[in-house]
Scaffold this active site. Structure first.
Site, mmCIF file in Angstrom:
data_model
loop_
_atom_site.group_PDB
_atom_site.id
_atom_site.type_symbol
_atom_site.label_atom_id
_atom_site.label_comp_id
_atom_site.label_asym_id
_atom_site.label_seq_id
_atom_site.Cartn_x
_atom_site.Cartn_y
_atom_site.Cartn_z
ATOM 1 N N GLU A 49 0.804 -1.115 -0.133
ATOM 2 C CA GLU A 49 -0.012 -0.017 0.020
ATOM 3 C C GLU A 49 0.901 1.119 -0.053
ATOM 4 O OE1 GLU A 49 -3.403 2.259 2.868
ATOM 5 O OE2 GLU A 49 -2.882 -0.041 3.457
ATOM 6 N N ASP A 60 -4.966 9.471 9.557
ATOM 7 C CA ASP A 60 -3.643 9.133 9.951
ATOM 8 C C ASP A 60 -3.244 9.781 11.398
ATOM 9 O OD1 ASP A 60 -3.089 7.697 7.762
ATOM 10 O OD2 ASP A 60 -3.020 9.326 6.347
#
Length: 266
Positions: A49, A60
């Site tokens: 990824e 995140d």
């Protein structure tokens, strides 16, 4: 059938779960990114990824936010990202996923962006801020270009919504393990294991279910795989290795770490 789907079929035959390994493209440099990719492949990662940096990475945690900011400061733009992907493709047929945010695609139109990503060698997309209710145009463009759309669900996703997301997902379904952002956690919660079992039941074998957010150790991988996960996604732990390692040693360090995790998926 996409590279991602072929990989899951192969792993199922071998009674293995997938190790999906995340790194941020352009962090801390293009050379470091390519070294990390080689290390991931050498260590046995099944799917890679690749993050494309975004100015407001809401899903995140601090580690990946830091990597995103540094990548942006290094001048990582979409042309550079696609160039990195093409270089990877010259060396490997490993499935590649692009993880970024919806605005990046929307600004170019979904169709144009996805076509370019596909031509570069990307096999699937993860957009954490793509709401299922607003995804029709995106999903149609992806299907047209034979690109997998990997949607996220959380431990508290309601059953009706979960079914809608499963119907729009291809490649695998990404279940977020914790209430919060990405990052290295210290505990596997009972609610996560319960949610994994519920999600697997809803998926009815139509789509593999992966677990991510907070996975960083061999013990984490073993626990989720033994609880039924078809894939485990590891990200922040890779970034931390890269943060504290000279570029010349990244490939080897990442390979050693990845091999330990991969051994627990069997």
């Amino acid at each position: 059938m996409s590279r991602i789907q072929k990989k899951f079929n192969q792993l199922k035959t071998n009674n293995e779960a997938a190790l999906v390994s995340y790194i941020m493209a352009g962090y801390p440099s293009e050379k470091a990114t390519l070294s990390a990719v080689r290390g991931l492949i050498k260590g046995g990662a099944d799917i890679i990824e690749l993050g494309f940096p975004f100015s407001d990475p809401i899903a995140d945690g601090p580690t990946i936010q830091m990597a995103s900011t540094e990548s942006l400061n290094n001048g990582t733009k979409i042309e550079k990202f696609f160039s990195i992907v093409r270089k990877i493709r010259k060396e490997s047929e490993i499935p590649l996923i692009l993880m970024t945010y919806t605005n990046i695609l929307y600004n170019q139109t979904y169709q144009k962006f996805i076509m370019r990503a596909k031509n570069a060698g990307i096999d699937g997309l993860i957009l954490p801020d793509m709401a299922i209710e607003e995804s029709n145009v995106y999903v149609k463009a992806a299907k047209k270009n034979k690109m997998d759309t990997i949607f996220l669900v959380s431990p508290n996703t309601e059953n009706d919504r979960l079914k809608k997301i499963i119907n729009s997902t291809s490649g695998f379904l990404y279940m977020v393990a914790v209430f919060g952002t990405t990052g290295v956690q210290t505990k596997i919660h009972k609610y996560t294991i319960d949610a994994l079992k519920k999600t697997k039941k809803s998926a009815r074998g139509k789509i593999p279910v992966g677990v991510g957010f907070g996975i960083s150790t061999e013990k984490d991988v073993q626990k989720y795989v033994s609880s039924g996960a078809d894939a485990v996604i590891v990200g922040s732990a890779n970034i931390r290795i890269m943060e504290n390692t000279p570029v010349s040693k990244i490939q080897n360090k990442i390979a050693v770490f990845t091999k330990k995790l991969k051994n627990k998926t069997r």
